[in-house]
Motif scaffolding. Structure first.
Motif, PDB file in Angstrom:
ATOM      1  N   THR A   1      -4.859 -35.088  13.914  1.00  0.00           N
ATOM      2  CA  THR A   1      -5.735 -33.930  14.085  1.00  0.00           C
ATOM      3  C   THR A   1      -7.028 -34.241  13.363  1.00  0.00           C
ATOM      4  O   THR A   1      -7.009 -34.674  12.208  1.00  0.00           O
ATOM      5  N   TYR A   2      -8.148 -34.058  14.056  1.00  0.00           N
ATOM      6  CA  TYR A   2      -9.460 -34.303  13.460  1.00  0.00           C
ATOM      7  C   TYR A   2     -10.332 -33.078  13.670  1.00  0.00           C
ATOM      8  O   TYR A   2     -10.416 -32.546  14.775  1.00  0.00           O
ATOM      9  N   THR A   3     -10.992 -32.636  12.609  1.00  0.00           N
ATOM     10  CA  THR A   3     -11.959 -31.544  12.682  1.00  0.00           C
ATOM     11  C   THR A   3     -13.245 -32.033  12.035  1.00  0.00           C
ATOM     12  O   THR A   3     -13.218 -32.528  10.899  1.00  0.00           O
ATOM     13  N   ALA A   4     -14.369 -31.891  12.734  1.00  0.00           N
ATOM     14  CA  ALA A   4     -15.641 -32.412  12.229  1.00  0.00           C
ATOM     15  C   ALA A   4     -16.174 -31.610  11.046  1.00  0.00           C
ATOM     16  O   ALA A   4     -16.878 -32.136  10.208  1.00  0.00           O
ATOM     17  N   GLY A   5     -15.863 -30.344  10.962  1.00  0.00           N
ATOM     18  CA  GLY A   5     -16.363 -29.515   9.870  1.00  0.00           C
ATOM     19  C   GLY A   5     -15.989 -28.068  10.093  1.00  0.00           C
ATOM     20  O   GLY A   5     -15.399 -27.707  11.110  1.00  0.00           O
ATOM     21  N   THR A   6     -16.351 -27.225   9.166  1.00  0.00           N
ATOM     22  CA  THR A   6     -16.041 -25.809   9.243  1.00  0.00           C
ATOM     23  C   THR A   6     -16.621 -25.208  10.520  1.00  0.00           C
ATOM     24  O   THR A   6     -17.798 -25.367  10.806  1.00  0.00           O
ATOM     25  N   GLY A   7     -15.786 -24.559  11.309  1.00  0.00           N
ATOM     26  CA  GLY A   7     -16.234 -23.938  12.551  1.00  0.00           C
ATOM     27  C   GLY A   7     -16.219 -24.858  13.750  1.00  0.00           C
ATOM     28  O   GLY A   7     -16.468 -24.433  14.874  1.00  0.00           O
ATOM     29  N   ALA A   8     -15.945 -26.139  13.552  1.00  0.00           N
ATOM     30  CA  ALA A   8     -15.931 -27.113  14.651  1.00  0.00           C
ATOM     31  C   ALA A   8     -14.574 -27.113  15.348  1.00  0.00           C
ATOM     32  O   ALA A   8     -13.575 -26.700  14.775  1.00  0.00           O
ATOM     33  N   ASP A   9     -14.563 -27.569  16.593  1.00  0.00           N
ATOM     34  CA  ASP A   9     -13.309 -27.712  17.325  1.00  0.00           C
ATOM     35  C   ASP A   9     -12.423 -28.750  16.650  1.00  0.00           C
ATOM     36  O   ASP A   9     -12.903 -29.683  16.018  1.00  0.00           O
ATOM     37  N   ALA A  10     -11.116 -28.580  16.812  1.00  0.00           N
ATOM     38  CA  ALA A  10     -10.139 -29.560  16.317  1.00  0.00           C
ATOM     39  C   ALA A  10      -9.653 -30.384  17.503  1.00  0.00           C
ATOM     40  O   ALA A  10      -9.359 -29.844  18.569  1.00  0.00           O
ATOM     41  N   PHE A  11      -9.578 -31.682  17.331  1.00  0.00           N
ATOM     42  CA  PHE A  11      -9.077 -32.605  18.337  1.00  0.00           C
ATOM     43  C   PHE A  11      -7.721 -33.104  17.856  1.00  0.00           C
ATOM     44  O   PHE A  11      -7.588 -33.501  16.706  1.00  0.00           O
ATOM     45  N   SER A  12      -6.729 -33.100  18.736  1.00  0.00           N
ATOM     46  CA  SER A  12      -5.404 -33.565  18.325  1.00  0.00           C
ATOM     47  C   SER A  12      -4.710 -34.263  19.471  1.00  0.00           C
ATOM     48  O   SER A  12      -5.055 -34.077  20.636  1.00  0.00           O
ATOM     49  N   GLY A  13      -3.733 -35.080  19.126  1.00  0.00           N
ATOM     50  CA  GLY A  13      -2.971 -35.813  20.120  1.00  0.00           C
ATOM     51  C   GLY A  13      -2.113 -36.862  19.436  1.00  0.00           C
ATOM     52  O   GLY A  13      -1.845 -36.787  18.238  1.00  0.00           O
ATOM     53  N   THR A  14      -1.713 -37.856  20.205  1.00  0.00           N
ATOM     54  CA  THR A  14      -0.907 -38.958  19.689  1.00  0.00           C
ATOM     55  C   THR A  14      -1.678 -40.252  19.904  1.00  0.00           C
ATOM     56  O   THR A  14      -2.283 -40.446  20.966  1.00  0.00           O
ATOM     57  N   LEU A  15      -1.671 -41.104  18.900  1.00  0.00           N
ATOM     58  CA  LEU A  15      -2.402 -42.360  19.025  1.00  0.00           C
ATOM     59  C   LEU A  15      -1.529 -43.537  18.605  1.00  0.00           C
ATOM     60  O   LEU A  15      -0.578 -43.386  17.852  1.00  0.00           O
ATOM     61  N   LEU A  16      -1.871 -44.684  19.151  1.00  0.00           N
ATOM     62  CA  LEU A  16      -1.249 -45.955  18.809  1.00  0.00           C
ATOM     63  C   LEU A  16      -2.289 -46.757  18.043  1.00  0.00           C
ATOM     64  O   LEU A  16      -3.369 -47.049  18.579  1.00  0.00           O
ATOM     65  N   ILE A  17      -2.006 -47.076  16.795  1.00  0.00           N
ATOM     66  CA  ILE A  17      -2.935 -47.884  16.009  1.00  0.00           C
ATOM     67  C   ILE A  17      -2.865 -49.317  16.531  1.00  0.00           C
ATOM     68  O   ILE A  17      -1.793 -49.910  16.598  1.00  0.00           O
ATOM     69  N   THR A  18      -4.023 -49.852  16.943  1.00  0.00           N
ATOM     70  CA  THR A  18      -4.058 -51.171  17.571  1.00  0.00           C
ATOM     71  C   THR A  18      -4.638 -52.261  16.682  1.00  0.00           C
ATOM     72  O   THR A  18      -4.418 -53.442  16.938  1.00  0.00           O
ATOM     73  N   ASP A  19      -5.398 -51.878  15.657  1.00  0.00           N
ATOM     74  CA  ASP A  19      -6.021 -52.881  14.801  1.00  0.00           C
ATOM     75  C   ASP A  19      -6.349 -52.252  13.454  1.00  0.00           C
ATOM     76  O   ASP A  19      -6.855 -51.136  13.397  1.00  0.00           O
ATOM     77  N   VAL A  20      -6.047 -52.952  12.382  1.00  0.00           N
ATOM     78  CA  VAL A  20      -6.411 -52.518  11.033  1.00  0.00           C
ATOM     79  C   VAL A  20      -7.009 -53.709  10.298  1.00  0.00           C
ATOM     80  O   VAL A  20      -6.431 -54.802  10.307  1.00  0.00           O
ATOM     81  N   THR A  21      -8.165 -53.505   9.678  1.00  0.00           N
ATOM     82  CA  THR A  21      -8.804 -54.530   8.874  1.00  0.00           C
ATOM     83  C   THR A  21      -9.000 -53.966   7.473  1.00  0.00           C
ATOM     84  O   THR A  21      -9.536 -52.870   7.323  1.00  0.00           O
ATOM     85  N   ILE A  22      -8.542 -54.685   6.466  1.00  0.00           N
ATOM     86  CA  ILE A  22      -8.751 -54.257   5.093  1.00  0.00           C
ATOM     87  C   ILE A  22      -9.579 -55.301   4.374  1.00  0.00           C
ATOM     88  O   ILE A  22      -9.597 -56.472   4.765  1.00  0.00           O
ATOM     89  N   GLY A  23     -10.314 -54.861   3.365  1.00  0.00           N
ATOM     90  CA  GLY A  23     -11.144 -55.810   2.643  1.00  0.00           C
ATOM     91  C   GLY A  23     -11.663 -55.220   1.350  1.00  0.00           C
ATOM     92  O   GLY A  23     -11.420 -54.062   1.019  1.00  0.00           O
TER      93      GLY A  23
END
Length: 122
Positions: free
Chosen positions: A78-100
């Motif tokens: 679930t992602y919300t851009a800020g107070t009063g903004a729409d919330a986006f939600s769903g299911t995701l598959l993480i395809t790539d992670v880079t750490i450094g």
């Protein structure tokens, strides 16, 4: 045009609120395939909507208090851009992670994902 102050934004994966682990940015791209149905006699090309998809990425600073999600992990978000903004939600598959990290010692991560199913806007 209304604008949102995104400093109040939040990102949650499953039951983990990733605002607490320093998500710095998030982007989501939603698409639909355009299926051509032009027939003889049409004066111009004709299209109808096909399958939809979404994908995106997020990044931030690493925090050793929460286990990072790695590629091949499927999780709800679930992602919300800020107070009063729409919330986006769903299911995701993480395809790539880079750490450094760099000489200044700040650990960072970048993750990309492919949505599975539909994204909901509320």
């Amino acid at each position: 045009m209304a604008a949102f102050n995104c400093t109040g934004g939040s990102m949650a994966l499953g039951t983990t609120d990733w605002l607490e682990i320093n998500v710095r940015n998030f982007s989501l791209s939603a698409k639909v395939e355009a299926l051509e149905v032009t027939a003889f006699g049409n004066a111009s090309r004709q299209f109808i909507p096909g399958l939809t998809s979404f994908s995106g990425r997020w990044s931030g600073f690493m925090d050793g208090t929460v286990t990072m999600a790695f590629p091949a992990t499927t999780v709800t978000f679930t992602y919300t851009a800020g107070t009063g903004a729409d919330a986006f939600s769903g299911t995701l598959l993480i395809t790539d992670v880079t750490i450094g990290s760099d000489v200044q010692g700040v650990g960072t991560y970048d993750a990309t994902f492919q949505g599975t199913g539909t994204v909901t806007i509320a």
